[in-house]
Motif scaffolding. Structure first.
Motif, PDB file in Angstrom:
ATOM      1  N   GLU A  81       0.836  -1.215   0.000  1.00 33.15           N
ATOM      2  CA  GLU A  81       0.000   0.000   0.000  1.00 33.15           C
ATOM      3  C   GLU A  81       0.864   1.256   0.000  1.00 33.15           C
ATOM      4  OE1 GLU A  81      -2.954   2.317   3.076  1.00 33.15           O
ATOM      5  OE2 GLU A  81      -2.849   0.133   3.198  1.00 33.15           O
ATOM      6  N   ARG A  82       1.890   1.268   0.833  1.00 26.86           N
ATOM      7  CA  ARG A  82       2.745   2.454   0.917  1.00 26.86           C
ATOM      8  C   ARG A  82       3.572   2.637  -0.341  1.00 26.86           C
ATOM      9  NH1 ARG A  82       3.636   0.444   6.822  1.00 26.86           N
ATOM     10  NH2 ARG A  82       2.007   1.633   7.868  1.00 26.86           N
ATOM     11  N   LEU A  83       3.992   1.541  -0.939  1.00 22.85           N
ATOM     12  CA  LEU A  83       4.732   1.632  -2.200  1.00 22.85           C
ATOM     13  C   LEU A  83       3.871   2.299  -3.265  1.00 22.85           C
ATOM     14  CD1 LEU A  83       7.072   0.980  -4.153  1.00 22.85           C
ATOM     15  CD2 LEU A  83       5.983  -1.270  -4.504  1.00 22.85           C
ATOM     16  N   ALA A  84       2.634   1.855  -3.389  1.00 20.86           N
ATOM     17  CA  ALA A  84       1.737   2.455  -4.384  1.00 20.86           C
ATOM     18  C   ALA A  84       1.552   3.940  -4.114  1.00 20.86           C
ATOM     19  CB  ALA A  84       0.393   1.730  -4.371  1.00 20.86           C
ATOM     20  N   THR A  85       1.414   4.303  -2.838  1.00 22.60           N
ATOM     21  CA  THR A  85       1.202   5.708  -2.482  1.00 22.60           C
ATOM     22  C   THR A  85       2.443   6.544  -2.748  1.00 22.60           C
ATOM     23  OG1 THR A  85      -0.407   5.060  -0.803  1.00 22.60           O
ATOM     24  CG2 THR A  85       0.490   7.294  -0.647  1.00 22.60           C
ATOM     25  N   VAL A  86       3.620   6.055  -2.345  1.00 21.78           N
ATOM     26  CA  VAL A  86       4.825   6.856  -2.540  1.00 21.78           C
ATOM     27  C   VAL A  86       5.113   7.042  -4.026  1.00 21.78           C
ATOM     28  CG1 VAL A  86       6.661   5.074  -2.494  1.00 21.78           C
ATOM     29  CG2 VAL A  86       7.096   7.334  -1.532  1.00 21.78           C
ATOM     30  N   ASP A  88       2.884   7.142  -6.409  1.00 20.22           N
ATOM     31  CA  ASP A  88       1.892   8.098  -6.897  1.00 20.22           C
ATOM     32  C   ASP A  88       2.262   9.527  -6.497  1.00 20.22           C
ATOM     33  OD1 ASP A  88      -0.770   8.768  -8.062  1.00 20.22           O
ATOM     34  OD2 ASP A  88      -1.175   9.363  -5.990  1.00 20.22           O
ATOM     35  N   VAL A  89       2.655   9.705  -5.237  1.00 20.77           N
ATOM     36  CA  VAL A  89       3.013  11.044  -4.741  1.00 20.77           C
ATOM     37  C   VAL A  89       4.236  11.579  -5.490  1.00 20.77           C
ATOM     38  CG1 VAL A  89       3.948  12.278  -2.726  1.00 20.77           C
ATOM     39  CG2 VAL A  89       1.934  10.803  -2.475  1.00 20.77           C
ATOM     40  N   LEU A  90       5.256  10.745  -5.663  1.00 18.64           N
ATOM     41  CA  LEU A  90       6.460  11.202  -6.363  1.00 18.64           C
ATOM     42  C   LEU A  90       6.164  11.533  -7.826  1.00 18.64           C
ATOM     43  CD1 LEU A  90       9.116   8.752  -4.878  1.00 18.64           C
ATOM     44  CD2 LEU A  90       8.868  11.194  -4.380  1.00 18.64           C
ATOM     45  N   ALA A  91       5.317  10.739  -8.470  1.00 17.28           N
ATOM     46  CA  ALA A  91       5.008  10.982  -9.886  1.00 17.28           C
ATOM     47  C   ALA A  91       4.160  12.234 -10.077  1.00 17.28           C
ATOM     48  CB  ALA A  91       4.286   9.765 -10.468  1.00 17.28           C
ATOM     49  N   ARG A  92       3.248  12.515  -9.141  1.00 17.93           N
ATOM     50  CA  ARG A  92       2.325  13.645  -9.296  1.00 17.93           C
ATOM     51  C   ARG A  92       2.898  14.971  -8.802  1.00 17.93           C
ATOM     52  NH1 ARG A  92      -1.571  14.003  -6.311  1.00 17.93           N
ATOM     53  NH2 ARG A  92      -1.268  12.289  -4.877  1.00 17.93           N
ATOM     54  N   THR A  93       3.926  14.917  -7.980  1.00 18.61           N
ATOM     55  CA  THR A  93       4.465  16.138  -7.378  1.00 18.61           C
ATOM     56  C   THR A  93       5.504  16.779  -8.289  1.00 18.61           C
ATOM     57  OG1 THR A  93       4.125  15.197  -5.170  1.00 18.61           O
ATOM     58  CG2 THR A  93       5.619  17.080  -5.339  1.00 18.61           C
ATOM     59  N   ASP A  94       5.368  18.084  -8.500  1.00 18.90           N
ATOM     60  CA  ASP A  94       6.377  18.828  -9.257  1.00 18.90           C
ATOM     61  C   ASP A  94       7.725  18.627  -8.555  1.00 18.90           C
ATOM     62  OD1 ASP A  94       8.154  20.837 -10.170  1.00 18.90           O
ATOM     63  OD2 ASP A  94       6.518  22.232 -10.529  1.00 18.90           O
ATOM     64  N   PRO A  95       8.757  18.179  -9.272  1.00 15.56           N
ATOM     65  CA  PRO A  95      10.048  17.914  -8.624  1.00 15.56           C
ATOM     66  C   PRO A  95      10.659  19.141  -7.960  1.00 15.56           C
ATOM     67  CG  PRO A  95      10.223  17.707 -11.018  1.00 15.56           C
ATOM     68  CD  PRO A  95       8.773  17.859 -10.701  1.00 15.56           C
ATOM     69  N   ALA A  96      10.244  20.340  -8.361  1.00 19.53           N
ATOM     70  CA  ALA A  96      10.767  21.566  -7.753  1.00 19.53           C
ATOM     71  C   ALA A  96      10.028  21.952  -6.473  1.00 19.53           C
ATOM     72  CB  ALA A  96      10.696  22.718  -8.751  1.00 19.53           C
ATOM     73  N   THR A  97       9.011  21.182  -6.100  1.00 21.28           N
ATOM     74  CA  THR A  97       8.267  21.473  -4.869  1.00 21.28           C
ATOM     75  C   THR A  97       9.216  21.447  -3.678  1.00 21.28           C
ATOM     76  OG1 THR A  97       6.256  20.499  -5.768  1.00 21.28           O
ATOM     77  CG2 THR A  97       6.392  20.677  -3.366  1.00 21.28           C
TER      78      THR A  97
END
Length: 197
Positions: A81-86, A88-97
């Motif tokens: 579950e955490r792998l899927a979430t991390v 998703d979060v890394l892919a959707r977040t602007d890398p400059a955030t």
């Protein structure tokens, strides 16, 4: 490597980690992590994913993650579950955030965590395979990138208890060569300081 490459490697290394973990009993010792069992290894990786999710979603370079207590329940299901979430979060977040990290040399942005997790999961995949008595080769480019991360980001971390600057009698330079991928690093050692690349 590009961020998408790191993220795909997180997923691939996690699959290998999972395969090794399910091939043995949960209480199997992990020889490369003295005192840990396979179940404890899985819980650790899950907590690291939790930490990364929180840091990236907080989007504040000054706010370190809260200390996370070990979770109960099915360690393998929680890891999945955490792998899927991390991912998703890394892919959707602007890398400059803006995002906290523990190094003094890396930019405090979300981009840091895709690379860090690719190497974190690779190391713990190797741990799980050690417990299972198996071994999968690490891609030379990923291995060299891990050496680069260690030498350019991790060894320059601020001293913590038990981690001291070099004694005054030491100094000079150490050259590291990854001949299979043609990369070279020079680490400078100076008396009373942490190593610098």
């Amino acid at each position: 490597m590009e961020l998408a490459d790191y993220q795909s490697r997180i997923a691939a290394q996690a699959r290998l980690l999972r395969a090794a973990a399910v091939s043995v009993a949960a209480e199997t010792p992990v020889p490369t992590c003295p005192g840990w069992t396979v179940q404890q290894l899985l819980r650790h990786v899950g907590r690291v994913f939790d930490m990364v999710i929180r840091v990236v979603q907080t989007a504040d370079p000054q706010v370190p993650p809260p200390r996370l207590e070990p979770a109960g329940g099915d360690a393998l299901a929680a890891l999945d579950e955490r792998l899927a979430t991390v991912l998703d979060v890394l892919a959707r977040t602007d890398p400059a955030t803006p995002a906290w990290n523990f190094t003094p040399t890396a930019p405090k942005t979300a981009a840091f965590w895709s690379r860090r997790m690719a190497h974190e999961v690779t190391v713990h995949r190797i741990d799980a395979e050690a417990a299972a008595g198996t071994s999968t080769e690490v891609d030379p480019d990923l291995a060299a990138d891990g050496v680069d991360e260690l030498l350019t980001r991790l060894i320059a971390r601020d001293p913590r208890p038990g981690r001291r600057p070099l004694p005054s009698a030491l100094g000079g330079s150490v050259v590291y060569r990854a001949v299979d991928v043609g990369r070279v690093w020079t680490v400078h050692l100076a008396a009373g300081q942490l190593p610098q690349t």
